[in-house]
Write a protein that holds these residues in place. Structure first.
Motif, PDB file in Angstrom:
ATOM      1  N   VAL A  71       0.917  -1.295  -0.043  1.00 52.20           N
ATOM      2  CA  VAL A  71      -0.179   0.141   0.155  1.00 52.20           C
ATOM      3  C   VAL A  71       0.658   1.072   0.080  1.00 52.20           C
ATOM      4  N   LYS A  72       2.076   1.297   0.843  1.00 54.48           N
ATOM      5  CA  LYS A  72       2.714   2.385   0.764  1.00 54.48           C
ATOM      6  C   LYS A  72       3.547   2.478  -0.604  1.00 54.48           C
ATOM      7  N   GLY A  73       3.941   1.503  -1.123  1.00 50.48           N
ATOM      8  CA  GLY A  73       4.548   1.544  -2.575  1.00 50.48           C
ATOM      9  C   GLY A  73       3.678   2.439  -3.423  1.00 50.48           C
ATOM     10  N   ARG A  74       2.586   1.709  -3.512  1.00 47.41           N
ATOM     11  CA  ARG A  74       1.367   2.268  -4.374  1.00 47.41           C
ATOM     12  C   ARG A  74       1.138   3.746  -4.034  1.00 47.41           C
ATOM     13  N   ASN A  75       1.159   4.253  -2.965  1.00 47.12           N
ATOM     14  CA  ASN A  75       1.018   5.719  -2.550  1.00 47.12           C
ATOM     15  C   ASN A  75       2.110   6.434  -3.143  1.00 47.12           C
ATOM     16  N   MET A  76       3.299   6.034  -2.695  1.00 44.05           N
ATOM     17  CA  MET A  76       4.488   6.604  -3.334  1.00 44.05           C
ATOM     18  C   MET A  76       4.669   6.848  -4.886  1.00 44.05           C
ATOM     19  N   LEU A  77       4.146   5.828  -5.429  1.00 46.74           N
ATOM     20  CA  LEU A  77       4.316   5.803  -6.921  1.00 46.74           C
ATOM     21  C   LEU A  77       3.246   6.831  -7.606  1.00 46.74           C
ATOM     22  N   LEU A 289       2.099   2.759  19.298  1.00 52.14           N
ATOM     23  CA  LEU A 289       2.412   3.436  17.937  1.00 52.14           C
ATOM     24  C   LEU A 289       0.989   3.545  17.041  1.00 52.14           C
ATOM     25  N   THR A 290       0.752   4.486  16.371  1.00 52.90           N
ATOM     26  CA  THR A 290      -0.210   4.757  15.876  1.00 52.90           C
ATOM     27  C   THR A 290      -0.127   4.478  14.126  1.00 52.90           C
ATOM     28  N   TYR A 291      -1.079   4.525  13.454  1.00 49.14           N
ATOM     29  CA  TYR A 291      -1.163   3.825  11.957  1.00 49.14           C
ATOM     30  C   TYR A 291      -1.465   5.119  11.274  1.00 49.14           C
ATOM     31  N   SER A 292      -0.937   5.265  10.028  1.00 52.02           N
ATOM     32  CA  SER A 292      -1.211   6.052   9.004  1.00 52.02           C
ATOM     33  C   SER A 292      -1.166   5.826   7.641  1.00 52.02           C
ATOM     34  N   ASP A 293      -1.918   5.699   6.654  1.00 49.73           N
ATOM     35  CA  ASP A 293      -2.093   5.254   5.176  1.00 49.73           C
ATOM     36  C   ASP A 293      -0.529   5.547   4.542  1.00 49.73           C
ATOM     37  N   TYR A 294       0.031   6.411   4.987  1.00 39.61           N
ATOM     38  CA  TYR A 294       1.057   6.563   4.132  1.00 39.61           C
ATOM     39  C   TYR A 294       2.323   6.016   4.705  1.00 39.61           C
ATOM     40  N   HIS A 295       2.517   6.227   6.029  1.00 37.30           N
ATOM     41  CA  HIS A 295       3.835   5.662   6.884  1.00 37.30           C
ATOM     42  C   HIS A 295       3.574   4.593   7.472  1.00 37.30           C
TER      43      HIS A 295
END
Length: 420
Positions: A71-77, A289-295
């Motif tokens: 998911v992180k890779g998709r968001n970065m692209l 620790l908290t979650y975020s869609d990007y990190h």
């Protein structure tokens, strides 16, 4: 005059463009037509050229379908291609792919740094720019293969500086890190003197990565149920994407890593037992620790260990060379690989432990028929991961004293000071 016309062949290439061919040499006609086919297709496609934005979106979908991104890779692209579109379309939002030319390269180079908005003091900025250049070149290769551009529109990428390449920790670096405030033997008075926020992730993430080779987010997203005893009686950490907000970099990252003796001596299994008893098996191991869609779950630890600017985090305080950008949390994985390599561990095994490749069964079967796989891996970790550093004080029981003191501290007005 008419005889000459009959000896010539007029071939239409595109609207308004034709080729006059001397028909007296028919042996070349097939070769010529074969060469003309791409030109004809190019002219046809240019006439119906899509917009830059639409085409970049189409290529984005292709790349995502061809690769198994997290998911992180998709968001970065998607984010990076979005910035490239913004830079190219700033003057002309309706720009067509056929309008692109080498003149756009200078615009991209001039505008891209502002679009990235990278901190000017970060040593990774140049390397990040090269990533955008490479992505732009990939888009241009697709465009040329689709016959939407006629010329080579590529940005020459300079090689990354040595300082940008992550290096392993030296023995002295690891020794300094394990002599820091998190790994001291505390009494009540000394715990009171140490004005630091004591969270479990701060104690465990460094030794866990050094003795498992795991990536930062792989450790941050662990659930308590991911730590268990397998059928061979070996305690393992199961790196998987089972559960909400969990992801893997690729399929090779799905693996089980035995918990070596060093981690057991530090009290890792005791910590897991305490978390299971307090929170339940399905809870996050590091529930602070908290979650975020990007990190994902790694944002807070990344800022703590690496800092908002290169070399300003926890690692930078104890490793002077971190300011050069070569030392960061990923250095734990590099150190892990280097130590195993120095101990004679097979390359395939190191790759498997790091989540780079699946281990080759014939290697395992040829040399270790008498041992279960996890038993063999545990022996490798116990014997190969000797950093020549005194770990006597790296104990969970010591850190818990600091945590108990922090329970009664007021969060407002805290002032963090160094403690060694």
């Amino acid at each position: 005059m008419s005889a000459k016309l009959q000896e010539s062949l007029i071939i239409p290439i595109g609207n308004g463009i034709t080729l006059r061919y001397d028909a007296r040499h028919p042996e070349h006609v097939h070769t010529v037509l074969k060469k003309l086919a791409p030109i004809s297709q190019l002219l046809k496609n240019i006439e119906h050229s899509p917009g830059v934005g639409d085409y970049f979106d189409e290529v984005t979908d292709r790349i995502l379908q061809e690769n198994d991104y997290s998911v992180k890779g998709r968001n970065m692209l998607v984010s990076r291609i979005g910035k490239l579109k913004h830079v190219i379309l700033k003057d002309n939002p309706d720009k067509k792919m056929s309008d692109l030319s080498v003149a756009d390269i200078s615009k991209i180079k001039r505008r891209l740094p502002d679009a990235i908005k990278q901190n000017s003091k970060s040593k990774s900025r140049g390397e990040n720019t090269q990533t955008y250049y490479q992505l732009f070149n990939r888009l241009m290769i697709e465009a040329k293969n689709d016959y939407f551009i006629a010329e080579d529109i590529f940005i020459k990428s300079s090689k990354s500086k040595h300082g940008a390449i992550t290096k392993p920790f030296m023995r002295e670096d690891i020794e300094e890190l394990f002599n820091s405030w998190m790994y001291q033997t505390y009494s009540c008075s000394s715990a009171t003197a140490c004005r630091q926020d004591a969270y479990p992730y701060r104690f465990w993430l460094l030794p866990l990565s050094l003795f498992t080779g795991a990536r930062l987010n792989e450790l941050c997203q662990l659930q308590i149920s991911d730590i268990s005893k397998n059928e061979d009686g070996i305690h393992v950490i199961d790196f998987n994407d089972n559960g909400a907000h969990k992801s893997l970099k690729n399929e090779h990252s799905r693996r089980e890593i035995p918990i070596c003796r060093a981690l057991v001596n530090m009290g890792f299994l005791d910590f897991v037992h305490e978390q299971r008893k307090s929170l339940g098996a399905r809870a996050q191991l590091f529930n602070e620790l908290t979650y975020s869609d990007y990190h994902h779950y790694s944002r807070i630890p990344s800022r703590f260990f690496c800092g908002a600017r290169t070399g300003e985090g926890f690692i930078g305080k104890f490793c002077p060379t971190a300011s050069d950008g070569a030392l960061n949390f990923k250095s734990c994985r590099r150190s892990f690989a280097n130590r195993l390599q120095a101990s004679g561990t097979p390359t395939e095994t190191i790759g498997h432990l790091l989540g780079h490749k699946k281990i080759m069964n014939h290697v395992t079967n040829k040399h270790y028929l008498d041992k279960p796989h996890s038993v063999w891996l545990l022996e490798i970790l116990d014997s190969g991961l000797n950093y020549n550093v005194d770990l006597t004080n790296v104990r969970w029981t010591n850190f818990k004293k600091l945590m108990r003191y922090n329970e009664n501290r007021k969060p407002r007005g805290r002032k963090a000071v160094g403690f060694r």
